[in-house]
Design a protein around this motif. Structure first.
Motif, PDB file in Angstrom:
ATOM      1  N   UNK A 177       8.282  -0.911   4.643  1.00  0.00           N
ATOM      2  CA  UNK A 177       6.819  -0.924   4.639  1.00  0.00           C
ATOM      3  C   UNK A 177       6.266   0.384   4.081  1.00  0.00           C
ATOM      4  N   UNK A 178       6.786   1.503   4.560  1.00  0.00           N
ATOM      5  CA  UNK A 178       6.305   2.817   4.122  1.00  0.00           C
ATOM      6  C   UNK A 178       6.519   3.025   2.632  1.00  0.00           C
ATOM      7  N   UNK A 179       7.721   2.729   2.161  1.00  0.00           N
ATOM      8  CA  UNK A 179       8.052   2.994   0.758  1.00  0.00           C
ATOM      9  C   UNK A 179       7.388   1.988  -0.190  1.00  0.00           C
ATOM     10  N   UNK A 180       7.251   0.734   0.244  1.00  0.00           N
ATOM     11  CA  UNK A 180       6.587  -0.266  -0.606  1.00  0.00           C
ATOM     12  C   UNK A 180       5.103   0.055  -0.760  1.00  0.00           C
ATOM     13  N   UNK A 181       4.482   0.535   0.312  1.00  0.00           N
ATOM     14  CA  UNK A 181       3.074   0.929   0.216  1.00  0.00           C
ATOM     15  C   UNK A 181       2.901   2.124  -0.723  1.00  0.00           C
ATOM     16  N   UNK A 182       3.830   3.063  -0.680  1.00  0.00           N
ATOM     17  CA  UNK A 182       3.786   4.189  -1.632  1.00  0.00           C
ATOM     18  C   UNK A 182       3.763   3.669  -3.065  1.00  0.00           C
ATOM     19  N   UNK A 183       4.638   2.701  -3.321  1.00  0.00           N
ATOM     20  CA  UNK A 183       4.738   2.158  -4.675  1.00  0.00           C
ATOM     21  C   UNK A 183       3.457   1.416  -5.067  1.00  0.00           C
ATOM     22  N   UNK A 184       2.919   0.609  -4.143  1.00  0.00           N
ATOM     23  CA  UNK A 184       1.694  -0.132  -4.448  1.00  0.00           C
ATOM     24  C   UNK A 184       0.524   0.802  -4.733  1.00  0.00           C
ATOM     25  N   UNK A 188      -2.432   1.439  -8.012  1.00  0.00           N
ATOM     26  CA  UNK A 188      -3.857   1.281  -7.765  1.00  0.00           C
ATOM     27  C   UNK A 188      -4.239   0.327  -6.658  1.00  0.00           C
ATOM     28  N   UNK A 189      -3.279  -0.176  -5.907  1.00  0.00           N
ATOM     29  CA  UNK A 189      -3.583  -1.078  -4.797  1.00  0.00           C
ATOM     30  C   UNK A 189      -3.988  -0.235  -3.585  1.00  0.00           C
ATOM     31  N   UNK A 190      -5.241  -0.310  -3.206  1.00  0.00           N
ATOM     32  CA  UNK A 190      -5.750   0.455  -2.060  1.00  0.00           C
ATOM     33  C   UNK A 190      -6.123  -0.455  -0.898  1.00  0.00           C
ATOM     34  N   UNK A 191      -5.941  -1.755  -1.059  1.00  0.00           N
ATOM     35  CA  UNK A 191      -6.386  -2.705  -0.034  1.00  0.00           C
ATOM     36  C   UNK A 191      -5.255  -3.189   0.878  1.00  0.00           C
ATOM     37  N   UNK A 192      -4.052  -3.350   0.349  1.00  0.00           N
ATOM     38  CA  UNK A 192      -2.930  -3.788   1.188  1.00  0.00           C
ATOM     39  C   UNK A 192      -2.597  -2.696   2.204  1.00  0.00           C
ATOM     40  N   UNK A 193      -2.453  -3.085   3.457  1.00  0.00           N
ATOM     41  CA  UNK A 193      -2.192  -2.114   4.516  1.00  0.00           C
ATOM     42  C   UNK A 193      -0.764  -2.206   5.061  1.00  0.00           C
ATOM     43  N   UNK A 335       6.116  -9.314   1.214  1.00  0.00           N
ATOM     44  CA  UNK A 335       4.765  -9.869   1.230  1.00  0.00           C
ATOM     45  C   UNK A 335       3.801  -8.862   1.852  1.00  0.00           C
ATOM     46  N   UNK A 336       2.666  -8.653   1.210  1.00  0.00           N
ATOM     47  CA  UNK A 336       1.649  -7.761   1.775  1.00  0.00           C
ATOM     48  C   UNK A 336       0.811  -8.513   2.803  1.00  0.00           C
TER      49      UNK A 336
END
Length: 704
Positions: A177-184, A188-193, A335-336
């Protein structure tokens, strides 16, 4: 056979303390606090837990529950549970209250000394804890014991080490979760939490008649047939695969589905598999930790319902020699929380830069940690299955399909992908059939790790194993690859240029792991060797990957395992292998001494009497004599092989514990077992069926 009508929508999840139930029964503030814990990992206070526990208890009692249990996954390969009733101390009036506190919900205390710990705990150090996994919903199980509230939990030692499959799985999910969010965020993805691994585990199994099962000690003690000659017909006609489901089996499947649907398991697909008496069940995908719990529920339900129908469910990877064994395909994607599948290539994969980076990161992860991924599917039963022209080979490779392989080749050769292959139309040659659009790529059933549209399918996992181990590895190796990529890209002056360069670099450096051909062929074994890919044929040879410097560094970096936890699990694996083979060897010895040899000796006496009688009558007894000679020679061979097996089994018990013992069982005891089986199976083909002491393969596979 039950013919009661029902509506699936009405019964689905009726025995699950799910989000709908929580919204109905919990105060808004309590519900919000629990959702924050589930979605954001915030700590749950005891006051909130008390309210949840009370409502959970009231709901469970309405379902008929008298007891609750912390339901967990120790390193035994099966689930564990201790049941406590809801009753409290009797009142002065003699009445009792039904109570369940937040403390009882959150924490349990089973005896940790009796579960495998691999040296993490001394036998006199008994304390261990179960901790509520609130991300996996509680459920009420209804069976012969009545109704029991089952609370999914993690299990750890008094000193905090993981003694189960759930704890490291949850840790690995946090890492990805932590690393995938870094990549997103880089894209430019700022909405997926939140990013969650989504998993669906297809489950293969065999069904045999319960009465026949109980006549075979090998099935009772080991879950597989240690002896048995093939019947005249096996699976060569392919007529069982996807064939019409027999009524007895259909009735069983119906009851399985009902029980699974009640506890929220989305059982979706059922069909006959390749081998006679083999079948498959597949669910809809869900979050990885819930999928792990659901797969355990599936296996337990298959066994329980089979017994109710006068059958036994065999989950061993290779219950019968000569026909396909069983596994389960672990379908994995990311999946986000807002519904984005990070492994969806879109209609033009060559233009989807985010997907191409994720894809090449996963290629890097699998290439670097192929040995670890292979180890995650290591099991004594899988040694009989992997690479046996029925399951993926023991060599890890990645199937991408024609479309993605073409994109990767463009990236490697020119540094830029300019097009993607299209699927086109399916030409059937029949005008009355509807026009169908083909996928851009075929499927490959021989690949152990295959991209199948918007997910990867890891096909090595054994049919009776927890899928937790494989998903722990997949999550963690992907997290490492994402982390490495983010370290580069977060410091890049020109992001677009840097990401294109990184995709090409990862594709070029890891192209050896890509293979779209026939994984069953001997040519691939040679090609894989030339590429430098591992061919790890056994569990014993796979275990060292778990404690390599590379693995220790990986897991410690992301807080999934400590070195001590990895070493303990390796020790447990060696011990489990040795115990499994020892039980099989002793069962073979017992069956040979007490059943086969006496039965064959009795049969030889009958043959000898027949020879004497025919000879005395003045007739030609050459056929009888020839048969007697053949049986006697095979009986002698059986006794000789039995003596060897007894000898090496005794020697194995003197090897101590750990790698040396496991290796001795693999290299000495297993071949001795095969040498005993060979003459016994030949005898089965000669000895009068009435004289043979147990049901044959034909009886087991075709008379269900």
């Amino acid at each position: 056979m039950s013919t009661e009508l029902f509506n699936v929508a009405d019964i689905f999840g009726e025995n699950v303390f799910n989000d709908t139930v929580m919204q109905e029964r919990l105060p808004k503030k309590v519900y919000k606090n629990l959702k924050n814990t589930i979605e954001e990992g915030k700590e749950l206070d005891l006051e909130t837990a008390d309210v949840i526990a009370h409502e959970m208890k009231e709901w469970a009692i309405e379902k008929g529950a008298t007891h609750y249990t912390h339901w967990f996954l120790p390193l035994t390969g099966v689930t564990a549970e201790k049941h406590d009733s809801f009753i409290s101390a009797p009142l002065p009036s003699g009445k009792i209250l039904m109570s369940f506190s937040g403390k009882e919900l959150i924490k349990g205390e089973p005896d940790a000394s009796s579960f495998p710990s691999g040296g993490l705990r001394a036998t006199f150090e008994a304390r261990g804890y179960t901790a509520w996994d609130c991300t996996s919903p509680a459920f009420v199980r209804q069976d012969a014991a009545g109704a029991t509230l089952c609370i999914p939990t993690a299990f750890c030692s008094y000193t905090g080490e993981a003694l189960d499959q759930k704890t490291p799985l949850l840790r690995s999910m946090e890492a990805i979760n932590t690393q995938a969010l870094r990549l997103l965020r880089l894209f430019g993805n700022t909405t997926s939490k939140k990013v969650t691994p989504s998993v669906g585990a297809e489950q293969e199994y065999f069904l045999v008649d319960a009465k026949k099962f109980l006549e075979r000690k090998d099935l009772i003690y080991t879950g597989r047939t240690l002896f048995g000659a093939m019947p005249p017909k096996g699976q060569e006609l392919d007529d069982h695969y996807f064939g019409t489901i027999r009524q007895r089996i259909a009735s069983f499947m119906r009851d399985v589905n009902i029980e699974l649907w009640k506890v929220g398991v989305s059982s979706k697909t059922q069909h006959n598999e390749v081998a006679p008496a083999q079948h498959e069940l597949a669910p809809i995908y869900t979050e990885a930790n819930i999928a792990v719990d659901h797969n355990q529920i599936v296996m337990q339900t298959l066994k329980r319902i089979a017994s109710q129908h006068g059958m036994k469910c065999l989950l061993h990877e290779k219950p019968f020699a000569g026909v396909n064994g069983s596994g389960k395909h672990n379908n994995w994607s990311l999946i986000t929380d807002d519904g984005i599948n990070m492994l969806d290539p879109g209609k033009t994969p060559h233009e989807n830069i985010q997907f191409l980076l994720i894809l090449t990161c996963i290629l890097k992860a699998v290439n670097k940690h192929a040995d670890l991924l292979r180890e995650s599917a290591a099991d004594p039963g899988n040694d009989h299955r992997l690479g046996a022209n029925e399951a993926p080979p023991a060599i890890i490779s990645v199937f991408l399909g024609e479309q993605l392989e073409d994109v990767i080749e463009q990236l490697i050769s020119t540094g830029e992908a300019t097009h993607s292959l299209k699927g086109g139309k399916l030409e059937t040659g029949v005008r009355t059939l509807p026009e169908l659009m083909k996928d851009a790529t075929d499927r490959n059933r021989t690949s152990p790790f295959a991209f199948t549209g918007n997910k990867f399918e890891f096909r090595m996992v054994g049919s009776r194993d927890s899928i937790a181990s494989s998903n722990i590895v997949l999550n963690t190796i992907a997290a490492e690859a994402f982390s490495d990529a983010c370290d580069v890209l977060e410091n890049a002056e020109d992001f677009q240029l840097a990401v294109h360069d990184l995709i090409k670099k990862y594709a070029t450096e890891n192209q050896r792991i890509i293979f779209n051909g026939d994984g069953y062929s001997e040519a691939w074994v040679e090609e894989a060797k030339r590429r430098g890919l591992h061919n790890i044929r056994s569990m014993v040879e796979a275990i060292p990957a778990m404690v390599s410097d590379k693995a220790v560094s990986l897991f410690e970096k992301f807080g999934v395992f400590t070195k001590a936890e990895l070493e303990s699990r390796a020790e447990i694996q060696y011990e489990s292998y040795a115990k499994a083979i020892n039980i099989e060897a002793r069962t073979m010895i017992d069956m040979a001494r007490k059943q086969f040899i006496p039965a064959v000796m009795k049969y030889t006496k009958e043959l000898a009497d027949t020879v004497n009688t025919v000879t005395a009558a003045g007739a030609d007894a050459s056929v009888q004599s020839s048969c007697l000679k053949e049986v006697s020679e095979l009986l002698k061979e059986t006794k000789s092989a039995l003596d060897v097996l007894e000898k090496v089994t005794r020697e194995a018990s003197q090897k101590g514990e750990g790698p040396e013992e496991a290796k001795f069982f693999y290299y000495e005891v297993v071949p001795a077992m095969e040498n005993l089986r060979t003459p016994v199976d030949k005898l089965e083909m000669i000895v009068d069926k009435e004289a043979w002491p147990m049901p044959s393969y034909g009886d087991l596979l075709f008379e269900v």
